[in-house]
Design a protein around this motif. Structure first.
Motif, PDB file in Angstrom:
ATOM      1  N   GLU A   1     -10.023   3.265   7.045  1.00 53.55           N
ATOM      2  CA  GLU A   1      -9.560   2.664   5.531  1.00 53.55           C
ATOM      3  C   GLU A   1      -8.588   3.455   5.024  1.00 53.55           C
ATOM      4  O   GLU A   1      -7.640   3.042   4.490  1.00 53.55           O
ATOM      5  N   ALA A   2      -8.867   5.018   5.170  1.00 50.40           N
ATOM      6  CA  ALA A   2      -7.960   5.795   4.587  1.00 50.40           C
ATOM      7  C   ALA A   2      -6.513   5.853   5.384  1.00 50.40           C
ATOM      8  O   ALA A   2      -5.466   5.910   4.794  1.00 50.40           O
ATOM      9  N   ALA A   3      -6.517   5.276   6.494  1.00 50.46           N
ATOM     10  CA  ALA A   3      -5.477   5.422   7.464  1.00 50.46           C
ATOM     11  C   ALA A   3      -4.431   4.086   6.736  1.00 50.46           C
ATOM     12  O   ALA A   3      -3.413   4.065   6.579  1.00 50.46           O
ATOM     13  N   ARG A   4      -5.108   3.072   6.493  1.00 55.95           N
ATOM     14  CA  ARG A   4      -4.451   1.923   5.745  1.00 55.95           C
ATOM     15  C   ARG A   4      -4.157   2.277   4.595  1.00 55.95           C
ATOM     16  O   ARG A   4      -3.071   1.651   4.022  1.00 55.95           O
TER      17      ARG A   4
ATOM     18  N   ARG B   1       0.958  -1.304   0.031  1.00 57.69           N
ATOM     19  CA  ARG B   1       0.040   0.029   0.047  1.00 57.69           C
ATOM     20  C   ARG B   1       0.658   1.252   0.039  1.00 57.69           C
ATOM     21  O   ARG B   1       0.425   2.198  -0.410  1.00 57.69           O
TER      22      ARG B   1
ATOM     23  N   PHE C   1      -7.866  12.921   6.665  1.00 60.81           N
ATOM     24  CA  PHE C   1      -7.969  12.930   8.329  1.00 60.81           C
ATOM     25  C   PHE C   1      -8.509  14.216   8.311  1.00 60.81           C
ATOM     26  O   PHE C   1      -7.923  15.419   8.553  1.00 60.81           O
TER      27      PHE C   1
ATOM     28  N   PHE D   1     -10.231   8.685  -2.255  1.00 54.96           N
ATOM     29  CA  PHE D   1     -11.543   8.071  -1.844  1.00 54.96           C
ATOM     30  C   PHE D   1     -12.596   9.281  -2.490  1.00 54.96           C
ATOM     31  O   PHE D   1     -12.158  10.235  -2.858  1.00 54.96           O
TER      32      PHE D   1
ATOM     33  N   GLY E   1     -11.757  10.669   2.445  1.00 59.38           N
ATOM     34  CA  GLY E   1     -10.686  10.248   2.426  1.00 59.38           C
ATOM     35  C   GLY E   1      -9.675  11.250   3.429  1.00 59.38           C
ATOM     36  O   GLY E   1      -8.371  10.499   3.822  1.00 59.38           O
TER      37      GLY E   1
END
Lengths: 246, 259
Positions: free
Chosen positions: B161-164, A78, A91, A85, A89
């Protein structure tokens, strides 16, 4: 990039119907659009390509390398991709700048200064130099997606994965983001994009894949796919879309 | 006149309006109290404060200590039971659910008597301060468990999910995404709960923990200045709880754009 998908299937835990069933694909491209009706498995396929979930069976190879299935190697995998997203997406508790710098520092081992420089460079490139210290909630939808794209690009990933990056946006922001993506493509950034923007898929992407009910029905050069669709399902899908676009 | 007494819709009151109305409310409250005192022909005499100041300061300190230590212990109890409520081991889950339900469904005073006189005696916890803090923490822990559980449920799975997706490991996800967001979601309520703990600790006077309320009870039992004593008691509690409540509101506003 070269993408091979071999007999890929995925059934979510506790469900009987597969989300994806026996998907096969082999082609090379700089940019690939995945199109199809909602609920057809497009976002799921993208998450598999991004190593966010693992398939029930089958495999994906990118430039010959198989996407791993164990947690530790997936995390390494990854790091080499950039994921954007649909909407949520970024933070929320971090500023635009921190959204970019903290992963660079923590995941990719950048120094604080190097991360800061790289982030500012990208924000400037995407026209956001004034907005680095804002939180996502203080940005417009279009600005948020540009920050998300900047974050995805920051560590120079092998390719970008974009999950309907414009579907939550107003028309003017949509064209703003598509323009940015088109520029990136011209600069040589490779990408796979799930999109409902047929104009973008047609004119800005090299290849297009059509996914319906978890099955990959058709793929090929974007121009030929749109001009002479082979399967009745794609013909129907395109004619429905064109109804209001004549 | 109208724009001073009424708030226009969706607007904040002006400074003048705020000051005038605060004064108005204060005058009304004081007048009501004053008239009531006159009705029963009472004059207030607060001179006892000076006489008993050492005991009052000790009692105040004890209340602060109960509040602080109680908050820390109840936070950990609350955290454990919030996590336990989503534990894979069913017995643990049921135990935590039952704990939260029973504690929240019964009054603190009943728990104080039950735990102190039955469990405390049976297990040899005779120090009233220790017993008091444990009982208080058990009580507040159930409320904190609910605050934390609500916070965990309000976390957005897309953020995880964004963190992953950016390549965070599990540990990094907890440190850089989960905890900061959980703090934003829960700190305003937790601060409010801290104010509750300070007030609730007053019930420990029932088992003669010499905190602020018990101190006042003892003083008024000798000098019979009940009104003055309890008025002053209220004032001291407000000195502790009002700043905390204001802080809680501020944090709520500050975090709103982040959550």
């Amino acid at each position: 990039m070269k993408l091979e998908i071999n007999d890929l299937s995925l059934t979510f835990h506790g469900q009987s119907a597969p989300v994806l069933s026996h998907v096969n694909f082999a082609d090379s491209f700089g940019s690939l659009a995945i199109i199809g009706s909602s609920g057809g498995g497009k976002s799921t396929l993208l998450r598999l390509l991004g190593g966010l979930i693992s398939p029930t069976s089958g495999e994906i190879r990118i430039d010959g390398d198989r996407i791993p299935t164990d947690a530790a190697s997936l995390q390494q995998y990854r790091k080499k991709t950039g994921f954007v997203f649909q909407n949520g997406g970024l933070f929320r508790h971090m500023t635009a700048l921190e959204n970019i710098t903290i992963p660079l520092i923590q995941v990719h081992g950048y120094s604080q200064e190097a991360a800061q420089m790289r982030a500012l460079e990208l924000l400037k490139q995407l026209g956001l130099e004034q907005d680095g210290n804002k939180h996502p909630a203080q940005l417009s939808g279009g600005q948020r997606q540009r920050v998300a794209i900047a974050r995805a690009l920051a560590a120079r990933p092998s390719f970008l994965l974009l999950d309907e990056p414009t579907s939550a946006l107003d028309p003017e922001y949509t064209s703003e983001i598509l323009t940015v993506l088109n520029q990136l493509k011209q600069e040589g950034v490779q990408m796979i994009i799930v999109t409902h923007e047929m104009g973008f898929a047609w004119h800005a992407c090299d290849k297009v894949a059509f996914l319906q009910n978890g099955t990959l029905l058709e793929w090929g050069e974007s121009a030929s796919l749109f001009q002479s669709p082979q399967t009745p399902q794609l013909k129907q899908f395109l004619s429905k879309l064109l109804e209001w676009n004549r | 006149m109208k724009h001073i007494l009424l708030i226009p819709e969706n607007e904040k009151p002006t400074l003048t309006a705020a000051i005038i109305n605060t004064l108005l409310v204060s005058v009304l409250l004081i007048a009501l109290f004053w008239i009531s005192l006159n009705q029963i022909q009472m004059t207030l005499d607060f001179s006892f404060i000076g006489t008993y100041r050492i005991r009052l300061i000790k009692g105040f300190g004890m209340t602060v200590a109960l509040g602080l230590i109680g908050f820390i212990i109840s936070f950990f109890i609350g955290l454990l039971s919030a996590l336990g409520q989503s534990c894979k081991i069913l017995a643990v889950r049921y135990f935590c659910n039952l704990y939260v339900m029973l504690i929240r469904g019964t009054p603190l005073i009943m728990q104080i008597y039950l735990f102190f006189y039955i469990l405390g005696t049976a297990w040899g916890i005779e120090n009233r301060f220790v017993a008091g803090i444990l009982i208080l923490s058990l009580f507040e822990g159930a409320y904190i468990a609910e605050i934390l559980r609500a916070g965990i449920q309000a976390l957005d799975p897309e953020q995880m999910e964004a963190a992953r997706a950016v390549g965070f490991t599990r540990k990094q996800t907890v440190r850089f995404v989960l905890l900061p967001q959980l703090i934003v979601l829960t700190v305003p309520s937790l601060t409010g709960q801290f104010a509750s703990i300070i007030k609730d600790s007053s019930l420990l006077s029932m088992i003669a923990v010499i905190e602020l309320t018990q101190t006042i009870r003892e003083i008024t039992a000798t000098n019979f200045k009940l009104f003055e004593g309890y008025l002053f008691l209220g004032f001291l509690y407000l000195c502790l709880t009002l700043p905390i409540t204001l802080l809680s509101k501020r944090l709520e506003r500050r975090f709103r754009h982040e959550a």
